[in-house]
Motif scaffolding. Structure first.
Motif, PDB file in Angstrom:
ATOM      1  N   GLU B 125       0.807  -1.215   0.000  1.00 22.85           N
ATOM      2  CA  GLU B 125       0.000   0.000   0.000  1.00 22.85           C
ATOM      3  C   GLU B 125       0.845   1.273   0.000  1.00 22.85           C
ATOM      4  OE1 GLU B 125      -3.982   0.800   2.521  1.00 22.85           O
ATOM      5  OE2 GLU B 125      -3.466  -1.228   1.875  1.00 22.85           O
ATOM      6  N   ILE B 126       2.019   1.209   0.586  1.00 26.60           N
ATOM      7  CA  ILE B 126       2.870   2.395   0.710  1.00 26.60           C
ATOM      8  C   ILE B 126       4.186   2.109  -0.001  1.00 26.60           C
ATOM      9  CG2 ILE B 126       3.960   4.008   2.325  1.00 26.60           C
ATOM     10  CD1 ILE B 126       1.946   3.210   4.419  1.00 26.60           C
ATOM     11  N   PRO B 127       4.287   2.494  -1.274  1.00 28.09           N
ATOM     12  CA  PRO B 127       5.509   2.150  -2.001  1.00 28.09           C
ATOM     13  C   PRO B 127       6.764   2.805  -1.430  1.00 28.09           C
ATOM     14  CG  PRO B 127       4.099   3.590  -3.314  1.00 28.09           C
ATOM     15  CD  PRO B 127       3.324   3.195  -2.117  1.00 28.09           C
ATOM     16  N   GLN B 128       6.586   3.855  -0.622  1.00 27.67           N
ATOM     17  CA  GLN B 128       7.743   4.512  -0.003  1.00 27.67           C
ATOM     18  C   GLN B 128       8.450   3.607   0.991  1.00 27.67           C
ATOM     19  OE1 GLN B 128       4.663   5.856  -0.228  1.00 27.67           O
ATOM     20  NE2 GLN B 128       4.694   8.077   0.055  1.00 27.67           N
ATOM     21  N   MET B 129       7.756   2.569   1.478  1.00 25.34           N
ATOM     22  CA  MET B 129       8.315   1.737   2.546  1.00 25.34           C
ATOM     23  C   MET B 129       9.469   0.905   1.979  1.00 25.34           C
ATOM     24  SD  MET B 129       8.700  -0.801   4.752  1.00 25.34           S
ATOM     25  CE  MET B 129       7.782  -2.268   4.317  1.00 25.34           C
ATOM     26  N   ARG B 352       8.723  -0.546  -7.784  1.00 22.90           N
ATOM     27  CA  ARG B 352       9.868  -0.113  -8.558  1.00 22.90           C
ATOM     28  C   ARG B 352       9.567   1.212  -9.260  1.00 22.90           C
ATOM     29  NH1 ARG B 352      10.483  -4.162 -11.923  1.00 22.90           N
ATOM     30  NH2 ARG B 352      10.811  -5.531 -10.142  1.00 22.90           N
ATOM     31  N   SER B 353       8.343   1.334  -9.806  1.00 25.41           N
ATOM     32  CA  SER B 353       8.054   2.552 -10.554  1.00 25.41           C
ATOM     33  C   SER B 353       7.976   3.762  -9.611  1.00 25.41           C
ATOM     34  CB  SER B 353       6.786   2.391 -11.391  1.00 25.41           C
ATOM     35  OG  SER B 353       5.655   2.720 -10.639  1.00 25.41           O
ATOM     36  N   TYR B 354       7.522   3.540  -8.381  1.00 22.19           N
ATOM     37  CA  TYR B 354       7.563   4.654  -7.424  1.00 22.19           C
ATOM     38  C   TYR B 354       9.006   5.104  -7.190  1.00 22.19           C
ATOM     39  CZ  TYR B 354       7.544   7.374  -3.170  1.00 22.19           C
ATOM     40  OH  TYR B 354       7.752   8.381  -2.268  1.00 22.19           O
ATOM     41  N   ARG B 355       9.884   4.118  -6.999  1.00 26.07           N
ATOM     42  CA  ARG B 355      11.277   4.473  -6.724  1.00 26.07           C
ATOM     43  C   ARG B 355      11.893   5.233  -7.896  1.00 26.07           C
ATOM     44  NH1 ARG B 355      11.614  -0.638  -4.200  1.00 26.07           N
ATOM     45  NH2 ARG B 355      12.633  -1.555  -6.008  1.00 26.07           N
ATOM     46  N   ASP B 356      11.531   4.799  -9.114  1.00 25.22           N
ATOM     47  CA  ASP B 356      12.055   5.502 -10.288  1.00 25.22           C
ATOM     48  C   ASP B 356      11.605   6.953 -10.298  1.00 25.22           C
ATOM     49  OD1 ASP B 356      13.279   3.202 -11.009  1.00 25.22           O
ATOM     50  OD2 ASP B 356      11.816   2.634 -12.544  1.00 25.22           O
TER      51      ASP B 356
END
Ligand code: SF4
Ligand code: SF4
Lengths: 72, 527
Positions: B125-129, B352-356
């Motif tokens: 739910e939280i891609p930042q994690m 992965r796409s959030y991190r990008d």
């Protein structure tokens, strides 16, 4: 005698459970209990009762004077 | 997770290189100053520029270690380790510990299975994690089976999540091998002293190999085991951070010694935290009236220790079961009941796409900062000022004054804008206390700042801030913090020159006492 845990003081931290050489300590609803039939006061294993030594709350693991002294 | 696949050979080389160096440390020069390559071993606040690339790889997405990353990435802790093997005077095991990430008994406790499920649910739910930590509520290494089992589950299901653990270090030397096996690549050790005399005033006892030790014996054992564990870890290429609790009158001056001791053993970051203590906590220090340091005392010590080793100043002493960006606790959204009933689908691609996208954002931010820095090129003032910023992440001025639970503090000088810490404040908008009291509390917390940057602010608090000599600044709303603050600094110097502003020394500020509160808790002191 055996040791007992003062339920109202026990934080449920579980630190005592694995230290007991006789597996006398178990959990029930988040607090811990000593089975007086299994507790040997650590006699024959360690110089000091392990539950007392590890418990973070003073006077929580105490000797139960209502029971006869442990005999080897 | 590059860092996990290659357990840091480069880092081993790095630290063994350092070992061979003789680092000249002048006895009365704070935490040592060294020339040459020493500096590059321990940076964290300045972004990639300061760090060797292997270490930067390891810390760049770690919100606890990289000041830059904590704007974008989040960690979570799971409370799977209730037992502890030492007793600290700032901790009351009956209640949540305010000093370290230790939520005591009142908080939810998880089995390794529940914990792993929770981690996956949150990560989906939280891609930042990006980081899972185990810190308590007791000591993770006093509960080795629960701790390592949790790591094992998570490592198998979600190898992109970094694993870390925090320990008091007593059991550490016994577990370095297992820490390596489980590919744990970040360890935090809490080291409050290296002198048993000092230690005896902080630790009433330790439990070690079936025996309770007290007094100086306890402290001696603890410090030996801590330093041994630290050395073993850095030799194994595992990143080590050291946490210290600053206790005025007990270990405040001594922490300079601690800084030297841990630095020479390869710790890459030293985080000095203020003691949080009040009688309601029921701790030995709380009851004895032991005070915590003021903001200026803390900063002075951190500055003294900075030298070649960057200090971590963005630590919020978060709770071990906290979820979300540092400081923003979303734990209440992920209760055990909710997790139990959840269908968890772990979406690696989404993550992965959030991190990008974050990486792109960080580049843009960096470019903007460098651009703005150029404008300071001609200035040669030695004036340093502090400003407070209301932000909810992303490195931007994007929080309403009244919604801010904390302010980030930046030190501005001709060298640019440097993050130096954060101040928690009670929610000014929430009830419980009179609005005026709350505002007075905010002012006390940022009293050493000349300005406060906000996305928005009401007329009334604006007036009060001005009266207190703190300029409310809202014209940089939603801009990058560094760009905004540098631009402000330039105009500040300008206004000083033309007499619009009079330069006055700001006073000291208060460090808020009490644990960090969740949104659902009533505003005010969390006992
Ligand atoms: S005294 Fe020893 S044997 Fe008895 S419960 Fe405690 S640890 Fe177990
Ligand atoms: S060590 Fe003490 S507080 Fe912890 S579970 Fe045992 S009796 Fe309870």
């Amino acid at each position: 005698m055996s040791y007992k845990i003062v339920a109202s003081q026990c934080t449920g931290c579980s630190a005592c459970e694995p230290e007991c050489p006789n597996k006398a300590i178990s959990e029930k609803d988040g607090i811990f209990l000593i089975d007086p039939k299994k507790c040997t006061e650590c006699i024959g294993f360690f110089d000091e009762p392990q539950c007392v030594a590890v418990c973070p709350v003073d006077h929580t693991c105490i000797i139960d004077k209502s029971l006869p002294r442990y005999q080897k | 997770m590059e860092a996990l696949k290659e357990p840091g050979q480069g880092v081993i080389a790095r630290f063994s290189n350092l070992k061979g160096l003789t680092i000249p440390v002048a006895p009365h020069k704070g935490c040592g100053s060294s020339g040459g390559s020493g500096k590059s071993s321990c940076g964290s606040s300045a972004g990639s520029g300061d760090l060797p690339s292997e270490i930067w790889e390891k810390v760049k997405n770690h919100p606890c270690y990289s000041e830059e990353a904590h704007h974008h990435y989040a960690r979570m802790h799971v409370a799977v380790a209730p037992a502890c093997n030492i007793q600290c005077n700032y901790c009351n095991r009956k209640y949540d510990c305010a000093n370290e990430s230790r939520p005591g008994v009142v908080s939810e406790r998880l089995t390794p299975e529940q914990a792993a499920k929770k981690v996956l649910a949150v990560a989906s739910e939280i891609p930042q994690m990006t980081v899972l930590g185990i810190a308590g509520p007791g000591d993770p290494l006093a509960n080795p089976d629960k701790t390592f089992q949790t790591f094992d589950f998570v490592f198998k299901a979600a190898p992109d999540i970094k694993l870390c653990l925090s320990t008091n270090g007593l059991a550490l030397p016994d577990y370095v091998e297992r820490i390596k096996d489980f590919k744990v690549d970040h360890v935090t050790i809490t080291i409050n002293m290296v002198d048993p005399e000092v230690g005896a005033r902080i630790y009433p006892w330790v439990f070690f190999r079936h025996k309770r030790y007290t007094g100086k014996d306890a402290a001696k054992l603890l410090t030996e085991r801590q330093l041994e564990g630290l050395e073993m870890l850095t030799q194994a290429g595992i990143l080590c951070k050291v946490n210290s609790v600053m206790i005025p009158g007990i270990n405040d001056d001594h922490l300079v010694e601690v800084n030297k001791a841990v630095k020479s053993r390869g710790a890459f970051l030293h985080n000095i935290m203020p003691l949080i203590s009040s009688p309601e906590h029921g701790t030995v220090f709380g009851l004895s009236g032991q005070r915590g340091p003021s903001a200026q005392e803390l900063k002075a010590l951190q500055d003294k220790c900075e030298g070649e080793m960057n200090m971590m100043r963005h630590c919020r002493q978060c709770r071990a079961d906290a979820v979300g960006l540092l400081g923003e606790d979303r734990g209440a959204e992920f209760t055990t009941e909710r997790i139990e009933s959840m269908e968890v689908e772990y979406d690696a691609a989404k993550r992965r796409s959030y991190r990008d996208s974050v990486e792109i954002e960080r580049e843009v931010r960096k470019a903007a900062r460098e651009q703005e820095l150029l404008t300071l090129a001609g200035e040669n003032s030695d004036r340093k000022i502090l400003v407070a910023v209301a932000t909810k992440g992303g490195g931007k001025v994007n929080e309403h004054f009244g919604h801010a639970k904390e302010f980030q503090i930046y030190e501005l000088s001709v060298a640019g804008s440097k993050f130096v810490g954060h101040r928690r404040v009670d929610l000014y908008c929430q009830g419980g206390y009179g609005e005026e009291d709350a505002l007075a509390g905010v002012i006390r917390a940022i009293n050493d700042c000349v300005a406060v940057f906000v996305a928005k602010i009401g007329g009334c608090p604006k007036e009060e801030l001005r009266k207190a000599g703190i300029e409310p600044v809202d014209q940089y709303a939603y801009g990058y913090i560094e760009t905004a603050t540098i631009s402000y600094y330039r105009s500040y110097l300008e206004r000083l020159k033309n007499g619009e502003l009079v330069d006055i020394e700001r006073g000291d500020a208060m460090i808020r006492q009490g644990a960090f509160i969740e949104l659902s808790a009533p505003a005010g002191q969390a006992a």
